[in-house]
Design a protein around this motif. Sequence first.
Motif, short mmCIF file in Angstrom:
data_model
loop_
_atom_site.label_atom_id
_atom_site.label_comp_id
_atom_site.label_asym_id
_atom_site.label_seq_id
_atom_site.Cartn_x
_atom_site.Cartn_y
_atom_site.Cartn_z
N LEU A 67 0.79 -1.02 -0.06
CA LEU A 67 -0.04 -0.14 -0.02
C LEU A 67 1.00 1.08 -0.17
CD1 LEU A 67 -2.81 -1.10 2.48
CD2 LEU A 67 -2.79 -1.13 -0.01
N LEU A 68 1.86 1.57 0.90
CA LEU A 68 2.55 2.47 0.80
C LEU A 68 3.32 2.65 -0.34
CD1 LEU A 68 3.82 4.81 2.74
CD2 LEU A 68 5.49 3.47 3.55
N GLU A 69 4.13 1.71 -0.83
CA GLU A 69 4.74 1.72 -1.98
C GLU A 69 4.18 2.06 -3.26
OE1 GLU A 69 6.57 -1.12 0.94
OE2 GLU A 69 4.66 -0.63 0.08
N THR A 70 2.75 1.78 -3.42
CA THR A 70 1.82 1.89 -4.45
C THR A 70 1.40 3.26 -4.41
OG1 THR A 70 1.63 -0.44 -4.49
CG2 THR A 70 0.16 0.90 -6.02
N THR A 71 0.69 3.59 -3.31
CA THR A 71 0.00 4.86 -3.16
C THR A 71 0.65 6.04 -2.39
OG1 THR A 71 -1.19 4.01 -1.23
CG2 THR A 71 -2.09 3.31 -3.16
N GLY A 72 1.57 5.64 -1.55
CA GLY A 72 2.11 6.54 -0.67
C GLY A 72 1.42 7.03 0.57
N ALA A 73 0.17 6.56 0.77
CA ALA A 73 -0.60 6.45 1.96
C ALA A 73 -0.21 5.76 3.07
CB ALA A 73 -2.04 6.33 1.73
N LEU A 74 0.00 6.32 4.40
CA LEU A 74 0.55 5.53 5.38
C LEU A 74 -0.65 4.85 6.14
CD1 LEU A 74 2.90 4.86 7.31
CD2 LEU A 74 2.20 6.95 8.66
N LEU A 75 -0.47 3.49 6.42
CA LEU A 75 -1.47 2.84 7.13
C LEU A 75 -1.18 2.67 8.65
CD1 LEU A 75 -3.76 0.69 7.06
CD2 LEU A 75 -2.06 -1.28 6.75
N LEU A 76 -2.47 3.15 9.32
CA LEU A 76 -1.97 3.31 10.86
C LEU A 76 -2.65 2.15 11.43
CD1 LEU A 76 -3.15 6.96 11.19
CD2 LEU A 76 -0.84 6.24 10.97
N ALA A 77 -3.95 1.52 10.96
CA ALA A 77 -4.38 0.53 11.63
C ALA A 77 -5.29 -0.36 10.56
CB ALA A 77 -5.30 0.92 13.07
N VAL A 78 -5.77 -1.63 10.99
CA VAL A 78 -6.59 -2.29 10.29
C VAL A 78 -7.85 -2.68 11.29
CG1 VAL A 78 -5.02 -3.12 8.40
CG2 VAL A 78 -5.46 -4.37 10.46
N GLY A 117 -2.92 10.42 5.07
CA GLY A 117 -2.04 10.75 3.70
C GLY A 117 -2.73 12.07 3.05
N THR A 118 -2.30 12.68 2.03
CA THR A 118 -2.96 13.63 1.24
C THR A 118 -4.24 13.26 0.50
OG1 THR A 118 -1.82 13.18 -1.00
CG2 THR A 118 -0.66 14.65 0.58
N PRO A 119 -5.02 13.89 0.05
CA PRO A 119 -6.42 13.36 -0.73
C PRO A 119 -5.75 12.51 -1.75
CG PRO A 119 -6.45 15.70 0.18
CD PRO A 119 -5.25 15.16 0.52
N THR A 120 -4.73 13.01 -2.59
CA THR A 120 -4.29 12.36 -3.63
C THR A 120 -3.94 10.84 -3.47
OG1 THR A 120 -3.78 14.40 -4.76
CG2 THR A 120 -2.99 12.27 -5.73
N GLN A 121 -3.27 10.82 -2.44
CA GLN A 121 -2.69 9.54 -2.01
C GLN A 121 -3.74 8.60 -1.48
OE1 GLN A 121 -0.13 10.77 1.05
NE2 GLN A 121 1.72 10.77 -0.23
N ILE A 122 -4.86 9.30 -0.81
CA ILE A 122 -5.93 8.37 -0.25
C ILE A 122 -6.96 8.09 -1.34
CG2 ILE A 122 -8.12 8.41 1.21
CD1 ILE A 122 -6.43 10.08 3.12
N ASP A 123 -7.23 8.81 -2.57
CA ASP A 123 -7.78 8.56 -3.65
C ASP A 123 -7.08 7.44 -4.32
OD1 ASP A 123 -9.79 10.37 -3.25
OD2 ASP A 123 -8.86 11.91 -4.43
N ALA A 124 -5.83 7.41 -4.45
CA ALA A 124 -4.96 6.35 -4.99
C ALA A 124 -5.03 5.08 -4.22
CB ALA A 124 -3.50 6.71 -5.20
N LEU A 125 -5.21 5.15 -2.89
CA LEU A 125 -5.30 4.01 -2.15
C LEU A 125 -6.81 3.15 -2.42
CD1 LEU A 125 -4.25 1.92 -0.20
CD2 LEU A 125 -5.31 3.75 1.76
N ARG A 126 -7.80 4.18 -2.43
CA ARG A 126 -8.99 3.53 -2.71
C ARG A 126 -9.01 3.00 -3.89
NH1 ARG A 126 -12.69 5.75 0.94
NH2 ARG A 126 -12.17 7.59 1.87
N LEU A 127 -8.61 3.53 -5.13
CA LEU A 127 -8.52 2.72 -6.60
C LEU A 127 -7.71 1.50 -6.32
CD1 LEU A 127 -9.24 3.35 -9.39
CD2 LEU A 127 -7.06 4.42 -9.77
N HIS A 128 -6.68 1.63 -5.78
CA HIS A 128 -5.79 0.35 -5.54
C HIS A 128 -6.54 -0.74 -4.92
CE1 HIS A 128 -2.19 -1.99 -5.27
NE2 HIS A 128 -2.04 -1.96 -3.99
N CYS A 129 -7.35 -0.31 -3.83
CA CYS A 129 -8.19 -1.52 -3.21
C CYS A 129 -9.59 -1.87 -3.81
CB CYS A 129 -8.47 -0.77 -1.72
SG CYS A 129 -6.98 -0.58 -0.57
N GLY A 130 -9.71 -1.06 -4.95
CA GLY A 130 -11.06 -1.37 -5.55
C GLY A 130 -12.11 -0.98 -5.14
N ALA A 131 -11.85 0.30 -3.93
CA ALA A 131 -13.03 0.76 -3.30
C ALA A 131 -13.35 2.11 -3.90
CB ALA A 131 -12.69 0.85 -1.84
N ALA A 132 -12.87 2.68 -4.99
CA ALA A 132 -13.19 3.91 -5.59
C ALA A 132 -14.59 4.08 -6.18
CB ALA A 132 -12.01 4.37 -6.65
#
Length: 330
Positions: free
Chosen positions: A276-287, A315-330
């Motif tokens: 997640l971090l390498e792909t989107t730049g967003a930092l995962l705090l917890a699951v 993360g930034t809005p751009t990073q979080i949007d990228a994470l949503r897309l990466h997870c298929g949640a966008a």
Amino acid sequence: MGTFRRIRLALLALGVVVGAGTLGYVILGFGVLDALYQTVTTVTTVGFREVHPFNAAGKLFTIVLILAGVGTALYTLGVLLEALIEGHLQQHLERRRMDRDISRMTDHFIICGWGRVGRASAHYLAATGQQIVVIDRNPDRLEGLEHATVLGDVTDDDVLAAAGIARARALIAAVDTDADNVYVTLSSRAMRPELVIIARARTEASKAKLVRAGANRAVNPQLIGGRRMAAFAQQPHVAEFLDVVMHDEALDFRIEEVEIPSASRLAGRSLRDAALLETTGALLLAVRPSSTGMFLPNPTPDTRLEPQTILIVFGTPTQIDALRLHCGAA
């Protein structure tokens, strides 16, 4: 009797008089257009000449039409002028336009009660670009609001339906009393079993009752405010950082939640494989795995991402949007 009901009745009475007058003149031998013209000039007291000479029956019918029609026409005109002068007609048109806007809303937020808690909730939601419908029984509170509003009792199912509860994303019950909040929660949960409901609790004892009534969360604003004040006193920098990240709209960083959909390609994979971090730049705090519902802070790379797992990310809005897309949640 309400103003608009009076308008409808007045227009109906005028229509009956005009119809009866037109029919009467047709029976007396007038053409349809001539009969309508004669009726309108008679009931409006314009005083033009008769279209055709009257015999005795025509004169008697005209006398009856004048006695019945002139009063009806003047009453209708008076009701319409009253509505225009007092602004009722404009208010009605604005209400109809707002009802149409609400009927087109989807995934919006309903705020029940426009007090201090309701205002604060609406301010935060509006800052994040969310659509809001406010319900309150006091018309003075709703006057001049930029949000869509519904005037009525929040404990009335029809009022909740008018606010678009069938299409809403969440409901915030912020009425003045715990009893009303419990009632709103019960009604809302019955109307929308899957709706997210956040209820205000004035006392700690009422929090459990609100949860049992169907609220996803019961919040005591006084308790939260006291804890935040204590946190600022004890650890001011940590508290300020969290406060700024969560509530400062000008800051380009956010802490948000992202759900792993069942159909996501990351479902069942480890955090190491997900990258997640390498792909989107967003930092995962917890699951928060769906199987346990318990938060797991700073998860290890071997942690598996179950379907419906909630990720708490920074993360930034751009990073979080990228994470949503990466997870298929966008």
